[in-house]
Enzyme design. Sequence first.
Site, PDB file in Angstrom:
ATOM      1  CG  ASP A 188      -2.709 -31.929  48.401  1.00 30.56           C
ATOM      2  OD1 ASP A 188      -3.926 -31.674  48.383  1.00 30.56           O
ATOM      3  OD2 ASP A 188      -2.200 -32.855  47.756  1.00 30.56           O
ATOM      4  CD  GLU A 272      -8.532 -29.511  49.500  1.00 31.33           C
ATOM      5  OE1 GLU A 272      -9.257 -29.219  48.534  1.00 31.33           O
ATOM      6  OE2 GLU A 272      -7.494 -30.198  49.393  1.00 31.33           O
ATOM      7  CB  CYS A 325      -2.756 -22.658  36.546  1.00 33.83           C
ATOM      8  SG  CYS A 325      -1.085 -22.123  36.082  1.00 33.83           S
ATOM      9  CB  CYS A 328      -2.105 -18.162  34.261  1.00 38.70           C
ATOM     10  SG  CYS A 328      -2.849 -19.783  33.961  1.00 38.70           S
ATOM     11  CB  CYS A 344      -1.160 -24.391  32.986  1.00 42.59           C
ATOM     12  SG  CYS A 344      -2.434 -23.109  32.864  1.00 42.59           S
ATOM     13  CB  CYS A 346       0.128 -20.007  31.222  1.00 45.17           C
ATOM     14  SG  CYS A 346       0.511 -20.907  32.747  1.00 45.17           S
ATOM     15  CG  ASP A 353       0.184 -34.765  45.255  1.00 46.80           C
ATOM     16  OD1 ASP A 353      -1.034 -34.693  44.992  1.00 46.80           O
ATOM     17  OD2 ASP A 353       0.814 -35.840  45.264  1.00 46.80           O
TER      18      ASP A 353
END
Length: 420
Positions: A188, A272, A325, A328, A344, A346, A353
Amino acid sequence: MGRKVKRSFKHRFYPTREQAAELSRTFGCVRFVYNRALEERTRAWYGEQRRISYAQSSAALTGWKKTEELAFLAEVSSVPLQQALRHLQAAFANFFAKRARYPRFKSRKRTRQAVEYTRSGFAWRDGRLTLAKMAQPLDIRWLRPLPESAEPSTVTVSRDSAGRWFVSLLCEDTVAPAPPTSSAVGIDAGITSLLTLSTGEKITNPHHERRDRTRLAKAQRDLSRKTRGSGNREKARRRVARIHARIADRRRDFLHKLTTRLVRENQTVAIEDLAVRNLVKNHTLARAVSDASWAELRMMLEYKCAWYGRCLVVIDRFFPSSKLCGVCGTVSARLPLNVREWICDCGAVHDRDVNAARNILAAGLAVLACGGGVRPQREPSRTGRSSVKQEARRATAGLARLRGGGGSQDGSLPDAITAG
């Protein structure tokens, strides 16, 4: 068994006064021929709806040399002049194929001047290079020798804005593949941390431009005070150019070392697809984005992975790597840039990052396992999502189960995902 590749070896050289004068004349003649041929092509198309081919431009060049007004073109080597016409032909081919814009005229005030010699335009004997129209070989400061029994097929001589002379020799080389490894990494890109790896490692951004910003600003202020066209202004311009060259050299050296390390340590590299051209339109981030040089980083990863037998996977730029996430599979509705850590529903706590890098890795491995394209795809399917996004969602949706239950030991996808 090594792979045959065309490899360029760039070295600095120090020309004599006569060689510098000859090369400066060649730069001017090449620029004149390119601009004259471009002007003729443009006039023929817009005035007569007629295209001019490379053969016609070459014949016109022969006629120009026979005129009294343009007889100076015969004083330099004909090889760089013919190469200028070939470059113009390639520029038009890219334009008509919609890969580039319409060719532009060359300026003598450009930051870099370059000419290209093919095999008939230079002599290569006993490791010494002599260009056409020159009596002495170039004084090249060799950083490393050329590959054994390799001979250059093309030589490019250039002078940058700081006045430094370089020669680039294109040779055929054999690159041995790197030893195979089972490691895979997701990357990333960022500004505070130049890269964040799926392993949790954060590579600090060196901020090469920021280190010399004060010195550069002072040199630019001095340049702005000089009279245009004066010798003092040229000296001040050279000082500014030398600072820029120092920044670019440090940045390139750092990126080469970093990309070589990533390619050697990992069999699969997932990154990416970033729209750098659009990002620099943000005036708040443009300077930092340009200094990070993400486009050059990706270019180095592409050709080094191809050379050393590695796999580079490019994930769609619209894949929600930061908001997804990794436990989950829930996508957060909103995640501003100033939020560097989030929780999150969850209960999982994510470093923004690191979570993005792990999701990029999972998406890349899903593309490899499920057969999706490694390039960004925009074709919608029945679900309205691109194939990269669908495969990434399938992989990350079951990420918690794969991590909790463990994976196989044969290098299959679950083991690869849990390794990230």
